[in-house]
Write a protein that holds these residues in place. Structure first.
Motif, PDB file in Angstrom:
ATOM      1  N   GLU A 212       0.766  -1.512   0.194  1.00 54.82           N
ATOM      2  CA  GLU A 212       0.114  -0.147  -0.372  1.00 54.82           C
ATOM      3  C   GLU A 212       0.612   1.239  -0.090  1.00 54.82           C
ATOM      4  N   LEU A 213       0.164   2.644  -0.832  1.00 54.22           N
ATOM      5  CA  LEU A 213       1.135   3.945  -0.908  1.00 54.22           C
ATOM      6  C   LEU A 213       0.621   4.498  -0.683  1.00 54.22           C
ATOM      7  N   MET A 214       1.064   5.526   0.137  1.00 55.89           N
ATOM      8  CA  MET A 214       0.425   6.746   0.694  1.00 55.89           C
ATOM      9  C   MET A 214       1.418   8.164  -0.121  1.00 55.89           C
ATOM     10  N   VAL A 215       1.087   8.748  -0.219  1.00 53.32           N
ATOM     11  CA  VAL A 215       1.570  10.207  -0.936  1.00 53.32           C
ATOM     12  C   VAL A 215       0.656  11.093   0.353  1.00 53.32           C
ATOM     13  N   ILE A 216       1.658  12.115  -0.009  1.00 57.01           N
ATOM     14  CA  ILE A 216       1.577  13.300   0.843  1.00 57.01           C
ATOM     15  C   ILE A 216       2.358  14.548   0.138  1.00 57.01           C
ATOM     16  N   LEU A 217       1.530  15.628   0.310  1.00 56.86           N
ATOM     17  CA  LEU A 217       2.118  16.845  -0.310  1.00 56.86           C
ATOM     18  C   LEU A 217       2.153  18.132  -0.049  1.00 56.86           C
ATOM     19  N   VAL A 218       3.088  18.739   1.004  1.00 50.80           N
ATOM     20  CA  VAL A 218       3.695  19.201   1.810  1.00 50.80           C
ATOM     21  C   VAL A 218       3.621  20.624   1.542  1.00 50.80           C
ATOM     22  N   THR A 219       2.824  21.427   1.725  1.00 47.97           N
ATOM     23  CA  THR A 219       2.209  23.189   1.187  1.00 47.97           C
ATOM     24  C   THR A 219       2.356  24.228   1.932  1.00 47.97           C
ATOM     25  N   ARG A 220       2.742  25.461   1.434  1.00 47.50           N
ATOM     26  CA  ARG A 220       3.399  25.790   2.164  1.00 47.50           C
ATOM     27  C   ARG A 220       2.425  26.828   2.978  1.00 47.50           C
ATOM     28  N   GLY A 221       0.993  27.381   2.098  1.00 45.66           N
ATOM     29  CA  GLY A 221      -0.127  27.045   2.658  1.00 45.66           C
ATOM     30  C   GLY A 221      -1.352  26.486   2.653  1.00 45.66           C
ATOM     31  N   GLN A 222      -2.712  27.042   2.873  1.00 47.39           N
ATOM     32  CA  GLN A 222      -3.618  26.090   2.552  1.00 47.39           C
ATOM     33  C   GLN A 222      -3.820  25.258   1.777  1.00 47.39           C
ATOM     34  N   ASP A 223      -4.044  26.335   0.536  1.00 42.72           N
ATOM     35  CA  ASP A 223      -4.482  25.880  -0.511  1.00 42.72           C
ATOM     36  C   ASP A 223      -3.553  25.462  -1.232  1.00 42.72           C
ATOM     37  N   LEU A 224      -3.949  24.253  -2.174  1.00 38.94           N
ATOM     38  CA  LEU A 224      -3.556  23.030  -3.319  1.00 38.94           C
ATOM     39  C   LEU A 224      -4.257  23.521  -4.795  1.00 38.94           C
ATOM     40  N   PRO A 225      -3.481  24.321  -5.061  1.00 39.50           N
ATOM     41  CA  PRO A 225      -4.459  24.466  -6.782  1.00 39.50           C
ATOM     42  C   PRO A 225      -4.575  22.957  -7.094  1.00 39.50           C
ATOM     43  N   PHE A 226      -5.118  22.792  -8.455  1.00 43.03           N
ATOM     44  CA  PHE A 226      -5.906  21.848  -8.613  1.00 43.03           C
ATOM     45  C   PHE A 226      -5.334  20.266  -7.871  1.00 43.03           C
ATOM     46  N   ILE A 270      -2.256   3.376   6.094  1.00 41.47           N
ATOM     47  CA  ILE A 270      -2.149   2.439   5.175  1.00 41.47           C
ATOM     48  C   ILE A 270      -1.057   1.581   6.780  1.00 41.47           C
ATOM     49  N   TYR A 271      -1.203  -0.090   5.611  1.00 43.96           N
ATOM     50  CA  TYR A 271      -1.217  -0.932   6.822  1.00 43.96           C
ATOM     51  C   TYR A 271       0.277  -2.186   5.934  1.00 43.96           C
ATOM     52  N   ASP A 272       1.234  -1.820   6.845  1.00 47.06           N
ATOM     53  CA  ASP A 272       2.229  -2.823   6.824  1.00 47.06           C
ATOM     54  C   ASP A 272       2.940  -4.000   8.086  1.00 47.06           C
ATOM     55  N   GLN A 273       3.602  -4.783   8.050  1.00 51.19           N
ATOM     56  CA  GLN A 273       3.397  -5.161   9.124  1.00 51.19           C
ATOM     57  C   GLN A 273       5.137  -5.978   9.245  1.00 51.19           C
ATOM     58  N   ILE A 274       5.369  -6.131   9.939  1.00 45.82           N
ATOM     59  CA  ILE A 274       7.056  -6.480  10.534  1.00 45.82           C
ATOM     60  C   ILE A 274       6.800  -7.721  10.931  1.00 45.82           C
ATOM     61  N   GLY A 275       7.154  -9.409  11.150  1.00 49.58           N
ATOM     62  CA  GLY A 275       6.832 -10.113  11.316  1.00 49.58           C
ATOM     63  C   GLY A 275       5.570 -10.346  11.220  1.00 49.58           C
ATOM     64  N   ASP A 276       5.026 -10.883  13.211  1.00 52.93           N
ATOM     65  CA  ASP A 276       3.463 -10.764  12.364  1.00 52.93           C
ATOM     66  C   ASP A 276       2.871 -10.179  12.947  1.00 52.93           C
ATOM     67  N   VAL A 277       3.325  -8.774  13.546  1.00 53.91           N
ATOM     68  CA  VAL A 277       3.159  -7.665  13.950  1.00 53.91           C
ATOM     69  C   VAL A 277       2.752  -6.725  13.287  1.00 53.91           C
ATOM     70  N   LYS A 278       1.206  -6.610  12.909  1.00 52.95           N
ATOM     71  CA  LYS A 278       0.587  -5.732  11.944  1.00 52.95           C
ATOM     72  C   LYS A 278       0.533  -3.528  12.027  1.00 52.95           C
ATOM     73  N   PHE A 279       0.720  -2.948  11.401  1.00 55.75           N
ATOM     74  CA  PHE A 279       1.638  -1.907  11.786  1.00 55.75           C
ATOM     75  C   PHE A 279       0.019  -0.910  11.282  1.00 55.75           C
ATOM     76  N   ALA A 280      -0.313   0.233  11.755  1.00 57.01           N
ATOM     77  CA  ALA A 280      -1.172   1.226  11.422  1.00 57.01           C
ATOM     78  C   ALA A 280      -0.413   2.757  11.073  1.00 57.01           C
TER      79      ALA A 280
END
Length: 458
Positions: A212-226, A270-280
């Motif tokens: 699973e993938l997560m995308v984070i867009l870091v912006t200078r202000g509140q607005d994110l055009p388009f 997103i979820y992933d796991q290390i060994g048998d332990v799952k992480f959010a």
């Protein structure tokens, strides 16, 4: 009057190198005077131009290697030496592991006076490439064009990068697509000097097991055009994207993330796991960047804890509960403490996700919370610490010495502070049984360790 260095600035000298510094530079001497020079290895002799002098040491630039080390390899990355991400790609992987073992051994001896400790061979990777599950690249403008990449060594000049050999290749592909959309839409890149522009950083996280993938867009202000373009086009090209977020960072700062994160599309985690332990994993969760080696590290911590199913364990820097939940599989009860409230919320959620009820998490300073637990009759058989690079707080070390657990497991990302803290704990009645280095960050000078300490009965 002080003695002047035996070399002069801009002088060319021949130097034989005997060691590597903590940042991967070669260490050599000219008439007893130490020179640090990038891109040379122990055992090599090179012609060097002296470029900077201090009283006790100086810095040089390699001109020509006259005698080459058998451990030298051709760095596969075309921007190695300019990008600050890797320091030792020019050293064979066996040479890297030997260097890291030596680095740990020397820190323990020099800083802690701990020459008796058995520093084991470093546990390395079968494939020491493409291991990082999180990519975070700054965005800027060059010649009117949006670029993204990594900072040059010791600067904020961005080296444009399409593919990074230590990043998960899927993350690289997602970054290129974000760049394409941003360019097509004419989104203004952040200007660090003027504190203008919109897009500051692109961050991509991948679950190495889940995909699973997560995308984070870091912006200078509140607005994110388009923003709709990102929401429509990214999941279409990458169906494994489960979350697209915007993080708002309005400050003039080197820190990547601001305080506010908005989910633009999909889930909060997103979820992933290390060994048998799952992480959010949420946008700002701390999660180890090399999960394959994290399992190696945690398996060793679990082995050193020596759990039979009855023990009470305290995890003194529990974060989102990664080590705590690993230990809870074999312990009677695990108590985790962490100063960051959001991390404790994540830890509780991860415990519920794994249906582990034998864990208790609390927000606060370890040196305050652990004595309060002791007053309630909670006496640990094992204490585990995994502190930041600065090591353990002195008050916490005093608390551990006072509580007298049978065993202590110290997970460290900094051999220097590990050496300092082990010395204090040994003076307080513990004996270090072994130190196991683990290579979490191949191609770099960083090394993690797991140390086992036992209480000396008097």
């Amino acid at each position: 009057m002080t003695d002047a260095p035996p070399v002069q600035k801009n002088e060319t000298v021949e130097v034989t190198f005997t060691d590597l510094s903590h940042d991967g530079s070669g260490v050599g001497k000219v008439k007893g005077y130490t020179l640090f020079v990038p891109d040379v290895l122990p055992g090599e002799t090179a012609e060097v131009k002296v470029i900077k002098l201090k009283k006790a040491y100086g810095f040089g630039k390699k001109l020509e290697i006259l005698k080459q080390s058998p451990e030298r390899v051709d760095p596969p990355c075309e921007i190695f030496g300019r990008c600050g991400g890797c320091q030792i790609q020019h050293l064979s992987y066996k040479g890297q592991l030997d260097f890291k073992q030596k680095q740990v051994r020397e820190a323990l001896s020099r800083i802690g006076g701990l020459d008796h400790i058995d520093v084991l061979s470093v546990l390395g990777m079968d494939e020491p490439w493409n291991y990082r599950n999180k990519a975070q690249v700054p965005v800027a403008s060059r010649n009117g064009e949006l670029i993204a990449g990594f900072y040059q060594k010791r600067s904020h000049h961005i080296i444009e990068m399409d593919h990074c050999l230590i990043q998960d290749s899927t993350n690289d592909e997602v970054i290129q697509e974000v760049k394409r959309i941003a360019k097509d839409c004419g989104i203004e890149p952040y200007d660090e000097e003027r504190h203008r522009g919109t897009l500051r950083h692109i961050v991509v996280r991948v679950g190495r097991v889940s995909g699973e993938l997560m995308v984070i867009l870091v912006t200078r202000g509140q607005d994110l055009p388009f923003r709709k373009r990102f929401i429509q086009e990214l999941p279409k090209k990458f169906p494994q994207i489960k979350s697209i977020a915007q993080n708002i960072n309005t400050r003039r700062t080197n820190t990547i993330f601001g305080e506010e994160t908005r989910i633009l599309w999909g889930r909060e985690v997103i979820y992933d796991q290390i060994g048998d332990v799952k992480f959010a994993i949420s946008a700002r969760s701390f999660y180890q960047v090399n999960p394959e080696q994290t399992k190696v590290l945690y398996d060793k911590a679990l082995e050193y804890a020596g759990l039979t199913g009855e023990e009470t364990v305290i995890d003194a820097y529990c974060g989102i509960g990664t080590i705590s939940l690993f230990l809870a599989q074999k312990a009677g009860h695990v108590y985790g403490v962490e100063i960051v409230p959001e991390a404790i919320e994540d830890a509780k959620a991860n415990a519920a996700l794994n249906k582990l009820s034998n864990v208790t998490f609390e927000v606060g300073k370890s040196e305050d919370v652990i004595p309060a637990w002791a007053e309630k009759g909670i006496k640990p058989d094992v204490i585990v610490v995994d502190p930041p690079r600065k090591g353990c707080d002195q008050a916490l070390l005093d608390t551990i010495i006072d509580m007298k657990p049978k065993r202590m497991v110290y997970v460290s990302c900094n051999p220097a502070t590990l050496a300092r803290d082990l010395r204090i704990l040994e003076d307080g009645g513990f004996k270090t049984e072994a130190v196991q280095p683990v290579d979490m960050f191949p191609q770099t000078t960083h090394v993690e360790c797991v140390a086992l300490m036992s209480r000396v009965e008097k």
